[in-house]
Structures are given as structure tokens and as C-alpha cells.
Design an enzyme around this catalytic site. Sequence first.
Site, PDB file in Angstrom:
ATOM      1  N   HIS A 413       0.807  -1.226   0.000  1.00 18.03           N
ATOM      2  CA  HIS A 413       0.000   0.000   0.000  1.00 18.03           C
ATOM      3  C   HIS A 413       0.838   1.274   0.000  1.00 18.03           C
ATOM      4  O   HIS A 413       0.305   2.380  -0.094  1.00 18.03           O
ATOM      5  CB  HIS A 413      -0.944   0.005   1.200  1.00 18.03           C
ATOM      6  N   ASP A 417      -2.311   1.696  -4.443  1.00 24.93           N
ATOM      7  CA  ASP A 417      -3.534   2.008  -3.703  1.00 24.93           C
ATOM      8  C   ASP A 417      -4.643   1.032  -4.105  1.00 24.93           C
ATOM      9  O   ASP A 417      -4.515   0.256  -5.055  1.00 24.93           O
ATOM     10  CB  ASP A 417      -3.974   3.445  -3.980  1.00 24.93           C
TER      11      ASP A 417
END
Length: 441
Positions: A413, A417
Amino acid sequence: MAKIEIMIPAMGEGITEATITQFLKKEGDFVEEEESIVEIATDKVDSEIPAPQNGKIAKLLFAEGDVAQVGDVVAILIPEGEELNDEELSTASPVQAKTEEKVIELPNEVVAIETEAKMTSKTENGSFISPLVRKIAQEENISLEELNQVQGSGENNRITKKDILQFIENKTSQAKVAEPIVAPVSASPAPAPTSTPVSHQSYNGENVEIIEMDRMRKLIAQYMVQSKQVSPHVTSFIDVDVTGLVQWRNKVKNEFLQKEGQKLTFTPIFVEAVSMALKDYPMVNVSVDGDKIIRKKFINIGMATALPSGNLIVPVIKGADEKNLVGITKQVNDLADRARANKLQPDEIQGSTFTITNLGAFGSTTGTPIINQPEVAILAVGAIKKKPAVIETPQGDTIGIRNIMVLSLSYDHRVVDGALGGMFLKRVAEYLENFDTERKI
């Protein structure tokens, strides 16, 4: 007289040394071209070094258990019928610890002499020290005398990264215990103490079996913990209707075997779909270096492969996007077969940019795989199951039996995303669901 030097070969990015695990030949033995002379082990893979031509082993320059650097000569081979004298057989002696003087400028401009001990690849008690461990020891001001106290847990008493870090942690803890306790001046409550690892209960007796991890299992454990510490993992899931794909494979697999001499599994098809999706979403084909993103302009797919020992290895399909399905299939089968036979070369497990792990091979429907560093995503493919599903038709919706599988994508992450991860996963699913069932082989 001609002599041929047998050296530790370059074995991929990040590998600088190898442990001599076993000499397969002794001095005076005759060998044929491509016959293995020595087994070596790195922190990635076990391998063998073959003879480049027919000849006789004139001299072995290392002992079993020694650690040699890439480029070091481990053996000398001479053609049949030739001999070498002692001078011709001589090589550079192993690097010994030495003391050198270094001039240092102190803040008050006083010149001092610092004595710095250069570390060797072994401690006095015979434990091996890798370049990484030596670097950590130097950065943490661990002396040679202190390293002698470290009990190596690796093969042949080798001091591992875990060993030196545990030694440093213990040393720090002991130093803190020795510090005097000073009561806080403020009346405010003291901060809660930080948690410490709970000691494991000591087990013994006939009701338990203590199993020592082998070298590969220790490395896997280390890499998995490291990956979770480095990357904030997020996992997304998607159901995929692969009914058309399953029917196509069932239709052509016998013909494929007869024509190409290869079994057609689902893995090459997954590799092909992922390669196409990575070209569509190149920001998943990246790695992270500090605050920089390294985008790869090549696509190398790692495929996690279970070994008979219960361990795991990840051979790499280089340039997967440049191969057709036949080419991918041949490489997948070859790498998988040689992985299980422990015949992979070091460079065949290096350089992957994305990894696929097949959970379905063991009946699992889904899972949350751990990223293969330094990649930023890994795809797990679950078992293909027949399930009732809603089928949309021009005449209306109906219920039918379909072949459904779950894809799960774990991603880093820091750079991937949810939107990018979700779009990439959906694109892989679309390539599988829309597979051309009229495709010729």
C-alpha cells in the site's frame, strides 16, 4: 602447463558469497566435461559447479563448510596427462585478520591513532561470518572478541543475520538492566513499559518432537517476516468465471501433449494473463527504493513452487510477455521439474518483478499471500470449483453450473492504492473470463 581455475560464478543480484557444502570430487580424480565438482549453497538456492572440460582435479583450495566469495577459485583442473609443480599450484592465501593504523581528526583538532581490526570470514572458534554480518558488527561496534561469543545457528555454525541481531538485542537489554533507575521528578504517571517477547515454554519428554528448521526453512521464515515488516499489505479478492477456459483446456490438452510433448496446465495461462495485465498497468510492475519507485520495463514472473521437502522456491519466467503460450508452458514445466529435483541455477530464481502462487493445487479456494520482496504485489489463484451462478442472457437471468475461481491480490500500500490494485485484479479476471475458446495451438 595449462591449468583451469574453477571459480564461484556470479549468481545474480545481491549474491556475493556461497558456502562450500560438499566436494563431489577429490584431488587426483578425473572428471568429464559438465560433471559436477562441488556443491555450493547461497541464501537463495543450492547449486553445483561443473567441470568446463575433461581433466584431473589438481588441487582443492577450500574445505567443506568454508564460505567463498563470488570469483574465488575453489579448485584447479588440469588436462589429462599434464602435471603442475608446487609453484604453479600456489594461490593467494586466505585473507587474515590484520591491524592497521588510521589517522582520525578529532573535533578538538587533536590527531589520534585508531587501531582497527579487520574481520575475517571466521571467528576464532570456527563460526563463519558473512559480509552482511561483518557489516552489521562494524556498524554496531561489535568487536572480534564479542563475535567469538556468538553461537552460529546456520549450517556449519555459520553466524546468520538473525544471530548477530539477537546478540545485539541481548547486549542492549543487559546494558539497560545495568543502568541505575532514576525516579521521575514529575508527579505525572510514568509511561507504560514497552512489551517484551514472552519466553517460550520449554518442552521435552516423549510427548513432543523437536524439529530443527533446515537452512531453506530458516531463510523462508526470515524473508516472510521481513516482507511483512517492509510492506503494508492489503489484499483484494475477485470471483472469476473460467468455464470457457476450462472447456478449452479439456478440449486441447491431449492434442497439446502429442504435438508439443508438454502437459498443458492452467499455470501458463495464468502467467500469460498476468503478463498482459502488467503491460496494461505498469505501475504494479515496480519496486521501491527508499522514496523512489523503480518501474521495470521488462516482465519476469515468479511462480511459487512447493518442493518435496515441504519448502518453497520461486523460479522465474524471464520475459514472460515476449513468449507465446507454448513457450510459457515449456518454461513453466521445465522450471517446475528442475525445482523439485534441486537442479535450478542461481540466476533462475533471481529478477522476478511479480509472483504468482497457486493455492488451488492444494485445494484452497483463496488466501492472503505475502509479497515476494522487492516486488510490490503477488497473485494467489484458488481452486477452480463448480458452483451455481447467475447467468445473464437476452431472455433474462438464469441459474447454471459454472467453473468459478477466486483470485486474491496482496499489494504494497506504499505505492499500490486500492484503486490501482482493484483495477489490475479486475483486468486479470477479464483476460481469463474472455479467453478465446476458438484459440488454436
